[in-house]
Write a protein that holds these residues in place. Structure first.
Motif, PDB file in Angstrom:
ATOM      1  N   SER A 524     -56.248 -12.106  14.165  1.00 27.86           N
ATOM      2  CA  SER A 524     -55.797 -11.311  13.020  1.00 27.86           C
ATOM      3  C   SER A 524     -54.278 -11.255  13.020  1.00 27.86           C
ATOM      4  CB  SER A 524     -56.384  -9.893  13.084  1.00 27.86           C
ATOM      5  OG  SER A 524     -55.912  -9.203  14.224  1.00 27.86           O
ATOM      6  N   VAL A 525     -53.692 -11.277  11.813  1.00 30.75           N
ATOM      7  CA  VAL A 525     -52.248 -11.166  11.607  1.00 30.75           C
ATOM      8  C   VAL A 525     -52.026  -9.953  10.720  1.00 30.75           C
ATOM      9  CG1 VAL A 525     -50.173 -12.265  10.732  1.00 30.75           C
ATOM     10  CG2 VAL A 525     -51.952 -13.655  11.834  1.00 30.75           C
ATOM     11  N   ALA A 526     -51.462  -8.906  11.312  1.00 30.57           N
ATOM     12  CA  ALA A 526     -51.260  -7.651  10.589  1.00 30.57           C
ATOM     13  C   ALA A 526     -49.773  -7.391  10.408  1.00 30.57           C
ATOM     14  CB  ALA A 526     -51.905  -6.497  11.354  1.00 30.57           C
ATOM     15  N   ASP A 527     -49.387  -6.918   9.223  1.00 28.07           N
ATOM     16  CA  ASP A 527     -47.988  -6.570   8.956  1.00 28.07           C
ATOM     17  C   ASP A 527     -47.918  -5.171   8.369  1.00 28.07           C
ATOM     18  OD1 ASP A 527     -48.036  -6.563   5.985  1.00 28.07           O
ATOM     19  OD2 ASP A 527     -48.516  -8.694   6.230  1.00 28.07           O
ATOM     20  N   THR A 528     -46.703  -4.649   8.320  1.00 27.77           N
ATOM     21  CA  THR A 528     -46.453  -3.321   7.733  1.00 27.77           C
ATOM     22  C   THR A 528     -45.656  -3.471   6.452  1.00 27.77           C
ATOM     23  OG1 THR A 528     -44.457  -3.068   9.101  1.00 27.77           O
ATOM     24  CG2 THR A 528     -46.521  -2.200   9.987  1.00 27.77           C
ATOM     25  N   GLY A 529     -45.966  -4.570   5.693  1.00 31.11           N
ATOM     26  CA  GLY A 529     -45.197  -4.874   4.495  1.00 31.11           C
ATOM     27  C   GLY A 529     -45.658  -4.118   3.275  1.00 31.11           C
ATOM     28  N   SER A 530     -45.379  -4.716   2.120  1.00 32.32           N
ATOM     29  CA  SER A 530     -45.619  -4.041   0.847  1.00 32.32           C
ATOM     30  C   SER A 530     -47.107  -3.969   0.489  1.00 32.32           C
ATOM     31  CB  SER A 530     -44.874  -4.767  -0.279  1.00 32.32           C
ATOM     32  OG  SER A 530     -45.283  -6.134  -0.326  1.00 32.32           O
ATOM     33  N   GLY A 531     -47.918  -4.830   1.068  1.00 31.71           N
ATOM     34  CA  GLY A 531     -49.343  -4.803   0.788  1.00 31.71           C
ATOM     35  C   GLY A 531     -49.714  -5.573  -0.487  1.00 31.71           C
ATOM     36  N   ILE A 532     -51.000  -5.674  -0.725  1.00 29.83           N
ATOM     37  CA  ILE A 532     -51.522  -6.411  -1.890  1.00 29.83           C
ATOM     38  C   ILE A 532     -52.324  -5.431  -2.734  1.00 29.83           C
ATOM     39  CG2 ILE A 532     -52.961  -8.357  -2.650  1.00 29.83           C
ATOM     40  CD1 ILE A 532     -52.507  -9.602   0.108  1.00 29.83           C
ATOM     41  N   ALA A 533     -52.133  -5.520  -4.051  1.00 26.15           N
ATOM     42  CA  ALA A 533     -52.855  -4.630  -4.951  1.00 26.15           C
ATOM     43  C   ALA A 533     -54.360  -4.866  -4.835  1.00 26.15           C
ATOM     44  CB  ALA A 533     -52.390  -4.849  -6.385  1.00 26.15           C
ATOM     45  N   LYS A 534     -55.122  -3.788  -5.043  1.00 25.07           N
ATOM     46  CA  LYS A 534     -56.570  -3.850  -4.888  1.00 25.07           C
ATOM     47  C   LYS A 534     -57.191  -4.869  -5.825  1.00 25.07           C
ATOM     48  CE  LYS A 534     -60.645  -0.863  -4.956  1.00 25.07           C
ATOM     49  NZ  LYS A 534     -61.152   0.515  -5.190  1.00 25.07           N
ATOM     50  N   GLU A 535     -56.709  -4.955  -7.070  1.00 23.69           N
ATOM     51  CA  GLU A 535     -57.287  -5.891  -8.024  1.00 23.69           C
ATOM     52  C   GLU A 535     -56.942  -7.333  -7.704  1.00 23.69           C
ATOM     53  OE1 GLU A 535     -53.509  -4.094  -9.789  1.00 23.69           O
ATOM     54  OE2 GLU A 535     -55.311  -3.391  -8.738  1.00 23.69           O
ATOM     55  N   ASP A 536     -55.948  -7.572  -6.821  1.00 24.98           N
ATOM     56  CA  ASP A 536     -55.570  -8.944  -6.471  1.00 24.98           C
ATOM     57  C   ASP A 536     -56.313  -9.474  -5.253  1.00 24.98           C
ATOM     58  OD1 ASP A 536     -53.774  -9.103  -8.546  1.00 24.98           O
ATOM     59  OD2 ASP A 536     -52.094  -8.320  -7.372  1.00 24.98           O
ATOM     60  N   LEU A 537     -56.913  -8.564  -4.467  1.00 26.52           N
ATOM     61  CA  LEU A 537     -57.545  -8.984  -3.213  1.00 26.52           C
ATOM     62  C   LEU A 537     -58.622 -10.058  -3.392  1.00 26.52           C
ATOM     63  CD1 LEU A 537     -57.843  -5.616  -1.244  1.00 26.52           C
ATOM     64  CD2 LEU A 537     -56.366  -7.561  -0.740  1.00 26.52           C
ATOM     65  N   PRO A 538     -59.517  -9.976  -4.422  1.00 24.36           N
ATOM     66  CA  PRO A 538     -60.561 -11.012  -4.531  1.00 24.36           C
ATOM     67  C   PRO A 538     -60.030 -12.403  -4.859  1.00 24.36           C
ATOM     68  CG  PRO A 538     -61.153  -9.038  -5.781  1.00 24.36           C
ATOM     69  CD  PRO A 538     -59.713  -8.907  -5.421  1.00 24.36           C
ATOM     70  N   PHE A 539     -58.756 -12.519  -5.245  1.00 27.10           N
ATOM     71  CA  PHE A 539     -58.258 -13.805  -5.734  1.00 27.10           C
ATOM     72  C   PHE A 539     -57.164 -14.407  -4.858  1.00 27.10           C
ATOM     73  CE2 PHE A 539     -59.372 -10.981  -9.289  1.00 27.10           C
ATOM     74  CZ  PHE A 539     -60.443 -11.671  -9.810  1.00 27.10           C
TER      75      PHE A 539
END
Length: 602
Positions: A524-539
């Motif tokens: 696993s590669v984990a960061d403390t960045g800006s993150g990804i919007a919930k609606e973008d995760l499936p794509f």
């Protein structure tokens, strides 16, 4: 009353009635015959007696001996005689029979009997009544011709009671014979009807068994007559029926199997538009339609699934009225369906219904959109570096850069953009090979401790420059060996770590965690960045997909790295996934089997 409704009762009753009618007429004829026969016999007998007496008396009318002989002859036949002469006194036989006397005057005054005296004719009366008695007599008159020329008459009569007694005896015999005949006929008719109808009852029972679906039932063949031939034909019919129904059942099962295994939905309608047959894809379409119409509860009801959606009913009406195929397209629950309805005809070329084929075109539409998006994305990604190359090349040609430093800077930009274009093209080629299956993994045994230290070590310098803390956690046993393609797994890690560093601000952290279990390798590669919007995760694993819709340069990549990473992990029989919270960070995780021998390359 039940027996009279059966074939046995009907045959038995028919024979019994027929024989009874015949016996009735025969009895009546026999009774009439015997009665007439006995009467005729008595009359003929009386004629003979009268002739004999007339002959005896005519030879010697005054002789007592002749009268005695005549009296004996009359007594033998239980009769009585009266002699009337012109010149002689009348004589009546002294019979011992209890017969009444008939006076000569009565005989002379009778219009029929007097003809013997007046006309010399023989007469016969079969129903003569004496006095007030109810007794009937047979009387015969015969003329007498004496030797001296005189005439006379002899009348002999006898009671009919003897005839009646004889007839009564004959009637008893006839009635008894008729009764015995009816009894025997009843027994014989019942036996014969039972024997005749026994095969018919067997056929009835066999037919009832056939109606219950027991097609192995057979009728025993006991005779070679028409009933036997009927039994043979019945058995042949049962065998043929079993064969036909078995063929129909197999055809039905085959059709049901074909319909169930079809990816397309199928509906059949009768001529009134009632739904007859559906397969699982069509049922899913109907459930989705009713759910989409706000009928969530009814959508699960099998009876309610027979309700045809309004657009399909309207299309069916067009098919029936126009007698031609109709096509429409519906969107239900976010999925696109193309519906084709074709008319069905009977033997007289009259429409008997229609069949609808429903094809889920969602994937095709999605692929079409991906194709169009791919062309647009490639064009977009290539347009920016090409424009830069063109612009800075024109600056060099036009000698816009005045100093060596400006020329070096322009050359550096041209070089970086050419590398970016080459990287984009290489990633496109890699992705194409991965998706088409023309990609070959070069697997080998890799010590995971040294491998992960080397890969993470490449990014320590860039991480420090960005002010991001990069650290490696695990594996517990660095000497463990995993069967994998080290170059491709390094490509996956490079993409994930590079993305994490580019999306993590200064002061943040990126952690690579490695867990080596007995069955698989988990990373696993984990960061403390800006993150990804919930609606973008499936794509995020689709080609050219970027969280920032404007696809600007700078920190944005080509949009192909995660798609390539996903294909590489799946080629190792593994799986990759992502979890993210906007403003807190993102974690990409993947795992691959530790030792998959089936993927080993020679």
């Amino acid at each position: 009353m039940r027996i009279w409704r059966s074939v046995v009762g009907k045959v038995w009753g028919t024979i019994l009635i027929l024989v009874s009618v015949v016996l009735l007429f025969l009895t009546m004829l026999l009774l009439q015959f015997f009665e007439n026969y006995h009467r005729t016999q008595v009359e003929e007998q009386m004629d003979l007696i009268a002739e004999k007496v007339a002959q005896i008396i005519s030879e010697d009318p005054h002789s007592l001996k002749a009268q005695a002989v005549a009296s004996q002859i009359v007594d033998v036949y239980k009769a009585k005689a009266v002699i009337i002469s012109d010149n002689e006194p009348n004589w009546i036989s002294p019979s011992s029979q209890h017969l009444p006397k008939i006076s000569p005057n009565r005989l002379q005054n009778d219009p029929v009997l007097s003809k013997v005296l007046t006309k010399g004719e023989k007469v016969r009366v079969s129903d003569f009544i004496v006095g007030h008695s109810s007794e009937h007599f047979v009387i015969v008159g015969d003329p007498i011709r004496y030797s001296d020329g005189n005439t006379g008459a002899v009348y002999v009569y006898q009671s009919l009671e003897a005839i009646k007694k004889t007839t009564a005896g004959a009637k008893k015999i006839i009635y008894m014979s008729a009764g015995i005949a009816i009894i025997l006929t009843t027994i014989f008719a019942f036996f014969m009807s039972t024997r005749i109808t026994a095969p018919l009852r067997s056929m009835r029972e066999a037919a009832q068994q056939l109606a219950k679906g027991k097609f192995n039932t057979k009728v025993p063949i006991l005779t070679n007559d028409e009933i036997g031939e009927l039994g043979i034909a019945f058995n042949q019919m049962a065998r043929q029926l079993k064969t036909n129904l078995t063929a129909l059942k197999q055809e039905k099962e085959q059709l049901a199997g074909i319909l169930s295994s079809m990816a397309d939905g199928v509906m059949t309608f009768d001529k009134r538009g009632q739904l007859l047959i559906t397969n699982p894809p069509a049922e899913r379409f109907l459930m989705s339609w009713h759910y989409d119409q706000g009928e969530a509860t009814e959508a699960k009801n099998p009876i309610f699934l027979k309700k045809v959606p309004l657009p399909i009913r309207e299309l069916f009406a067009k098919v029936v009225n126009g007698e031609k195929k109709q096509v429409t397209e519906l969107t239900v629950q976010g999925r696109t369906w193309v519906i084709v309805i074709t008319p069905l005809y009977d033997d007289q070329s009259v429409i008997r219904g229609a069949v609808a084929v429903l094809r889920d075109m969602t994937e095709e539409r999605h692929l079409d959109e991906l194709r169009k998006g791919f062309i647009a994305n490639v064009s977009h990604e290539l347009r920016t570096p090409i424009a830069l190359l063109q612009g800075y090349s024109e600056a060099i040609v036009d000698d816009v850069a005045g100093t060596e430093e400006d020329k070096k800077e322009i050359a550096k930009i041209i070089y970086d953009e050419s590398l970016r274009m080459g990287r984009l093209v290489n990633e496109l080629l890699d992705l194409a090979r991965l998706e088409t299956g023309h990609f070959q993994l070069n697997k080998t045994n890799v010590e995971i401790g040294d491998f992960f230290k080397r890969v993470v070590g490449k990014f320590l310098g860039p991480a420090r420059e960005e002010g991001v803390t990069l650290k490696l956690e695990g594996p517990k046993n660095g000497s463990d060996v995993v069967w994998m393609d080290p170059d491709r797994i390094e490509q996956v890690l490079t993409n994930l770590i590079d993305n994490a560093l580019r999306h993590t601000e200064a002061g943040g952290a990126v952690t690579v965690h490695v867990n080596d279990t007995k069955e698989r390798l988990e990373v696993s590669v984990a960061d403390t960045g800006s993150g990804i919007a919930k609606e973008d995760l499936p794509f995020v694993f689709e080609r050219f997909y970027k969280g920032d819709k404007a696809r600007t340069r700078g920190k944005a990549g080509t949009g192909l790295g995660l798609a390539i990473a996903k294909n590489i992990v799946e080629a190792h029989q593994g799986e990759i996934m992502v979890q993210s919270i906007v403003g807190q960070g993102t974690t990409f995780s993947f795992y691959i089997p530790r030792n998959n021998k089936s993927q080993k390359q020679s």
